[in-house]
Design an enzyme around this catalytic site. Structure first.
Site: not given
Length: 271
Positions: A2-3, A90, A109, A150
């Site tokens: 998930p972002e 889970h 996970r 950068k």
């Protein structure tokens, strides 16, 4: 994993069910997540939820006593249940409300987290985060100034949470394609014009993903169990070897910073 859009969709999904409600109990069936679930999390029992917010990929459930900080990790998700249902293997954490509803955290996970933060303090995981990408604080002038020293490639630059939060792998690839910037262009070689376009495209891509309910690839589903639909709008991510939607040249796939990166060599010319 998930972002930002998926986490924001989760926040919007759980808020109507939790805001203003009182926490009856917290059941922690598996305390060994990315970090051990602190015992202090139990102090939320009996507290009323006064706010639910998001910072980067963290969800914050706030009470006057303190906050639960939730990270979905690689495979976590949240569900609202109308009542207690026998947990699966889970289903690691339940937040039970006095109205009988349950917020259930599922994470195969176990790379996610439930953390505790005292009211009025800042947790260490949020101490060095950059601005939110959908706020005015994230603007071309800011990003241009940050980029000047950068030498790192642009894709890694915009995925650095100290620069801007929440621009994960999927949305970095999509934003760079829309802005016609090669992902391996050194950040300090970007012009102000390029950065102005990139900032705009990051905002557009993220807002569109949120409106579509997030991107379902393998693990993410919305709070109501329905999938996100932004995957249907992806232009380059996951499309290696397929024709570019603009020029029809084949989409390339390359590891950049150990993450799969997708781009069009014709549309995204390296500076």
């Amino acid at each position: 994993m998930p972002e930002l859009p998926e986490v924001e969709v989760s926040r919007m999904g759980i808020t109507p069910h939790l805001l203003g409600q009182t926490i009856d109990k917290i059941h922690v069936r598996q305390p060994k997540l990315r970090w051990p679930v602190p015992e202090e999390i139990q102090r939320l029992q009996g507290q009323t939820i006064v706010a639910i917010s998001r910072r980067a990929k963290y969800l914050v459930i706030e009470t006057k006593q303190g906050c639960a900080i939730i990270h979905l990790g690689m495979s976590g998700n949240l569900r609202i249940l109308d009542g207690f249902i026998e947990p699966n293997k889970h289903d690691h954490v339940d937040l039970v409300l006095t109205n009988g509803k349950v917020l259930r955290y599922h994470d195969p996970r176990r790379f996610g987290a439930w953390l505790w933060c005292e009211q009025g303090t800042e947790h260490a995981v949020m101490a060095h985060l950059g601005p939110e990408p959908l706020t005015d604080e994230f603007n071309p002038e800011y990003l241009f100034a940050k980029s000047r020293n950068k030498k790192v490639v642009t894709k890694q630059f915009i995925m650095d949470n100290k620069i801007v939060v929440g621009v994960g792998n999927i949305y970095a690839s999509e934003s760079l394609f829309s802005a016609k910037i090669h992902p391996k262009t050194p950040a300090n070689q970007l012009t102000l014009k390029q950065i102005t376009l990139l900032v705009a495209e990051i905002k557009i891509v993220l807002e569109r993903a949120i409106n579509q309910g997030g991107t379902t690839l393998k693990d993410f589903n919305q709070v109501d169990g329905k999938p996100g639909y932004f995957a249907q709008e992806l232009q380059v991510y996951g499309k290696a070897g397929k024709p570019c939607p603009v020029c029809s040249n084949l989409i390339q796939d390359e590891k950049i910073g150990q993450r799969n990166s997708f781009y069009c060599e014709s549309c995204q010319v390296k500076s």
